[in-house]
Motif scaffolding. Sequence first.
Motif, PDB file in Angstrom:
ATOM      1  N   PHE A   1      47.192  21.919 -37.509  1.00 10.26           N
ATOM      2  CA  PHE A   1      47.327  22.853 -36.405  1.00 10.26           C
ATOM      3  C   PHE A   1      47.678  24.266 -36.850  1.00 10.26           C
ATOM      4  O   PHE A   1      47.416  25.214 -36.126  1.00 10.26           O
TER       5      PHE A   1
ATOM      6  N   SER B   1      44.179  25.430 -37.538  1.00  8.49           N
ATOM      7  CA  SER B   1      43.248  25.399 -36.407  1.00  8.49           C
ATOM      8  C   SER B   1      43.441  26.586 -35.464  1.00  8.49           C
ATOM      9  O   SER B   1      42.648  26.766 -34.541  1.00  8.49           O
ATOM     10  N   LYS B   2      44.454  27.397 -35.693  1.00  8.00           N
ATOM     11  CA  LYS B   2      44.702  28.552 -34.824  1.00  8.00           C
ATOM     12  C   LYS B   2      43.481  29.465 -34.754  1.00  8.00           C
ATOM     13  O   LYS B   2      43.109  29.950 -33.689  1.00  8.00           O
TER      14      LYS B   2
ATOM     15  N   PHE C   1      40.318  28.687 -35.139  1.00 12.12           N
ATOM     16  CA  PHE C   1      39.299  28.053 -34.302  1.00 12.12           C
ATOM     17  C   PHE C   1      39.640  28.232 -32.825  1.00 12.12           C
ATOM     18  O   PHE C   1      38.775  28.562 -32.016  1.00 12.12           O
ATOM     19  N   MET C   2      40.881  27.986 -32.491  1.00 13.81           N
ATOM     20  CA  MET C   2      41.287  28.062 -31.084  1.00 13.81           C
ATOM     21  C   MET C   2      41.142  29.479 -30.528  1.00 13.81           C
ATOM     22  O   MET C   2      40.677  29.645 -29.399  1.00 13.81           O
TER      23      MET C   2
ATOM     24  N   ILE D   1      37.479  29.939 -29.992  1.00 15.83           N
ATOM     25  CA  ILE D   1      37.004  29.144 -28.860  1.00 15.83           C
ATOM     26  C   ILE D   1      37.374  29.805 -27.535  1.00 15.83           C
ATOM     27  O   ILE D   1      36.584  29.834 -26.602  1.00 15.83           O
TER      28      ILE D   1
ATOM     29  N   ALA E   1      44.927  30.103 -26.352  1.00 18.93           N
ATOM     30  CA  ALA E   1      44.598  29.380 -27.588  1.00 18.93           C
ATOM     31  C   ALA E   1      45.838  28.712 -28.182  1.00 18.93           C
ATOM     32  O   ALA E   1      45.794  27.543 -28.579  1.00 18.93           O
TER      33      ALA E   1
ATOM     34  N   ASN F   1      46.621  24.763 -28.489  1.00 23.82           N
ATOM     35  CA  ASN F   1      46.898  24.245 -29.828  1.00 23.82           C
ATOM     36  C   ASN F   1      48.201  23.438 -29.827  1.00 23.82           C
ATOM     37  O   ASN F   1      48.285  22.378 -30.447  1.00 23.82           O
TER      38      ASN F   1
ATOM     39  N   ASN G   1      39.854  15.463 -34.995  1.00 22.33           N
ATOM     40  CA  ASN G   1      40.359  16.717 -34.429  1.00 22.33           C
ATOM     41  C   ASN G   1      39.551  17.899 -34.935  1.00 22.33           C
ATOM     42  O   ASN G   1      39.219  18.808 -34.170  1.00 22.33           O
ATOM     43  N   LEU G   2      39.230  17.891 -36.211  1.00 18.34           N
ATOM     44  CA  LEU G   2      38.424  18.973 -36.779  1.00 18.34           C
ATOM     45  C   LEU G   2      37.050  19.028 -36.111  1.00 18.34           C
ATOM     46  O   LEU G   2      36.557  20.111 -35.781  1.00 18.34           O
TER      47      LEU G   2
ATOM     48  N   PHE H   1      37.378  20.686 -32.794  1.00 22.28           N
ATOM     49  CA  PHE H   1      37.491  22.142 -32.935  1.00 22.28           C
ATOM     50  C   PHE H   1      36.120  22.764 -33.215  1.00 22.28           C
ATOM     51  O   PHE H   1      35.764  23.791 -32.642  1.00 22.28           O
TER      52      PHE H   1
ATOM     53  N   ARG I   1      34.090  25.344 -30.845  1.00 22.11           N
ATOM     54  CA  ARG I   1      33.649  26.648 -31.366  1.00 22.11           C
ATOM     55  C   ARG I   1      32.153  26.839 -31.125  1.00 22.11           C
ATOM     56  O   ARG I   1      31.708  27.906 -30.706  1.00 22.11           O
TER      57      ARG I   1
END
Length: 136
Positions: free
Chosen positions: A34, A37-38, A40-41, A44, A52, A56, A108-109, A112, A116
């Motif tokens: 996580f 992943s920031k 990506f969020m 997105i 985001a 997250n 999870n990936l 994401f 995206r």
Amino acid sequence: MAATVLTATYNFSAYMIYLPIVITLTVLVSQFLFKNSKTFMIDIFHQKKDIAMATNSLFKIGFYLLNIGFALCIIEFFQIETVERLVVALSKKIGGFSIYLGIMMLLNLLLFLKGRRHALNKEKRISEEIDDLKTD
């Protein structure tokens, strides 16, 4: 007079070794996933950082609940009477949980990446619509 099962076996030791390891693994994987992943969020959610980060955080809590819950569901050890059996039982449980945790991280990936891709397609459609309006 009667010895309890926990003192006659290594089961209690197995639980006391297993729990901290799986919880630590879950926390480490979650923080790594996580934290990374920031980006990506934010992408997105079209640079809306507050939405985001909130999303997250919700993903992170869900990840903790799902994985620690699963670790607790599979915790049962059967009569472990020798140190050798203790090591084997722990290896199987922790190894199996590690594989499961890796699969969950990859899922999870993929979520994401799918989010995206959906966001990029939406941006493309909007820009095409704007271009069409300009040419009319």
